[in-house]
Motif scaffolding. Structure first.
Motif, short mmCIF file in Angstrom:
data_model
loop_
_atom_site.label_atom_id
_atom_site.label_comp_id
_atom_site.label_asym_id
_atom_site.label_seq_id
_atom_site.Cartn_x
_atom_site.Cartn_y
_atom_site.Cartn_z
N GLN A 18 -12.48 -19.07 -3.39
CA GLN A 18 -12.43 -19.00 -1.93
C GLN A 18 -13.71 -19.52 -1.31
O GLN A 18 -13.68 -20.20 -0.28
CB GLN A 18 -12.15 -17.57 -1.47
N THR A 19 -14.85 -19.25 -1.95
CA THR A 19 -16.12 -19.77 -1.46
C THR A 19 -16.12 -21.29 -1.52
O THR A 19 -16.59 -21.96 -0.59
CB THR A 19 -17.29 -19.20 -2.29
N VAL A 20 -15.58 -21.86 -2.59
CA VAL A 20 -15.47 -23.32 -2.70
C VAL A 20 -14.60 -23.86 -1.56
O VAL A 20 -14.95 -24.87 -0.93
CB VAL A 20 -14.88 -23.73 -4.08
N ILE A 21 -13.50 -23.18 -1.28
CA ILE A 21 -12.60 -23.62 -0.20
C ILE A 21 -13.33 -23.59 1.14
O ILE A 21 -13.25 -24.53 1.92
CB ILE A 21 -11.33 -22.74 -0.16
N PHE A 22 -14.05 -22.50 1.41
CA PHE A 22 -14.73 -22.37 2.70
C PHE A 22 -15.86 -23.39 2.84
O PHE A 22 -16.02 -24.00 3.90
CB PHE A 22 -15.27 -20.96 2.89
N GLN A 23 -16.64 -23.60 1.78
CA GLN A 23 -17.74 -24.57 1.85
C GLN A 23 -17.20 -25.99 1.99
O GLN A 23 -17.73 -26.78 2.77
CB GLN A 23 -18.62 -24.44 0.61
N THR A 24 -16.17 -26.31 1.25
CA THR A 24 -15.58 -27.65 1.34
C THR A 24 -14.94 -27.86 2.71
O THR A 24 -15.06 -28.94 3.30
CB THR A 24 -14.54 -27.85 0.22
N GLY A 25 -14.28 -26.82 3.22
CA GLY A 25 -13.71 -26.91 4.56
C GLY A 25 -14.76 -27.12 5.64
O GLY A 25 -14.55 -27.86 6.60
N GLU A 26 -15.91 -26.47 5.45
CA GLU A 26 -17.01 -26.66 6.40
C GLU A 26 -17.51 -28.10 6.38
O GLU A 26 -17.76 -28.71 7.43
CB GLU A 26 -18.15 -25.69 6.05
N GLN A 27 -17.63 -28.69 5.18
CA GLN A 27 -18.03 -30.09 5.05
C GLN A 27 -17.01 -31.01 5.75
O GLN A 27 -17.38 -31.94 6.46
CB GLN A 27 -18.15 -30.49 3.59
N ALA A 28 -15.74 -30.72 5.53
CA ALA A 28 -14.67 -31.54 6.11
C ALA A 28 -14.69 -31.45 7.63
O ALA A 28 -14.54 -32.45 8.32
CB ALA A 28 -13.32 -31.12 5.56
N ALA A 29 -14.88 -30.26 8.14
CA ALA A 29 -14.90 -30.06 9.60
C ALA A 29 -16.05 -30.83 10.22
O ALA A 29 -15.92 -31.41 11.31
CB ALA A 29 -15.00 -28.59 9.94
N ARG A 30 -17.21 -30.89 9.52
CA ARG A 30 -18.35 -31.66 10.03
C ARG A 30 -18.05 -33.15 9.99
O ARG A 30 -18.50 -33.89 10.88
CB ARG A 30 -19.61 -31.36 9.22
N LEU A 31 -17.33 -33.62 9.00
CA LEU A 31 -16.99 -35.05 8.91
C LEU A 31 -16.02 -35.48 10.01
O LEU A 31 -16.09 -36.60 10.48
CB LEU A 31 -16.37 -35.37 7.54
N ILE A 32 -15.12 -34.60 10.39
CA ILE A 32 -14.14 -34.94 11.42
C ILE A 32 -14.80 -35.03 12.78
O ILE A 32 -14.51 -35.93 13.56
CB ILE A 32 -12.99 -33.89 11.46
#
Length: 188
Positions: free
Chosen positions: A173-187
């Motif tokens: 879940q931590t991987v999901i949240f950190q990766t999602g945070e990276q993705a949100a910054r890229l968008i």
């Protein structure tokens, strides 16, 4: 879904193309899937669960434990190749969590079922031998102990697997949240 607008005098075309995806998710993880996909620009549209199936009229209905989630997003998102790589990473983590959640029960069910079948076998043999003979009573007692042992083993194995897998699920879940945070910054 796709919209075109134009103004008089000055020709302006605003075109929005969308891409769509559907994902099958365990019902207990549906919210996690929604949150994870939202970080990649996907907008949740609907969730569908198959209706229960009744194989025979007198048997209980079999309920589906998965939901089909439908999403859409703008085709022109920024950094699409990087987003796809991050999306694959999140999908792998989501699949891993779903697998671990299933394995909490599956091992316990398997052990309990085996002990139940063994117990039923001993009870059947005790009935053929005769319930009044000493051998029949001993075999019947072993069968009953195996049945009770199956129930106790189910809860013990399930709690042990849960204690062992919960930290691993938290890591995913931590991987999901950190990766999602990276993705949100890229968008944005």
């Amino acid at each position: 879904m796709n919209a075109e607008t134009s103004t008089m005098g000055e020709q302006t075309t605003d075109y929005a193309g969308y891409e769509y995806t559907t994902v099958r998710a365990p019902q207990q993880l549906e919210n996690l899937y929604r949150d994870a996909y939202r970080n990649f620009g996907w907008n949740f549209e609907r969730s569908e669960v198959r209706p229960p199936i009744r194989p025979l009229p007198l048997l209980p209905a079999i309920r589906s434990n998965t939901a089909t989630l439908s999403f859409k997003r703008d085709r022109n998102i920024k950094n699409q190749p990087m987003m796809q790589d991050l999306q694959h990473k999140v999908n792998a983590s989501l699949a891993s969590i779903a697998r671990m959640e299933r394995s909490k029960k599956s091992t316990a069910i398997l052990v309990a079922a085996v002990l139940g079948i063994i117990g039923a076998g001993f009870l059947a043999v005790s009935m053929f031998i005769g319930a009044v003979s000493t051998g029949g009573i001993i075999l019947g007692a072993i069968g009953l102990v195996a049945w009770v042992g199956g129930a106790i083993a189910y809860f013990g194995i399930k709690s042990a697997r849960t204690a062992r897998l919960d930290p691993l699920i938290d890591q995913e879940q931590t991987v999901i949240f950190q990766t999602g945070e990276q993705a949100a910054r890229l968008i944005h």
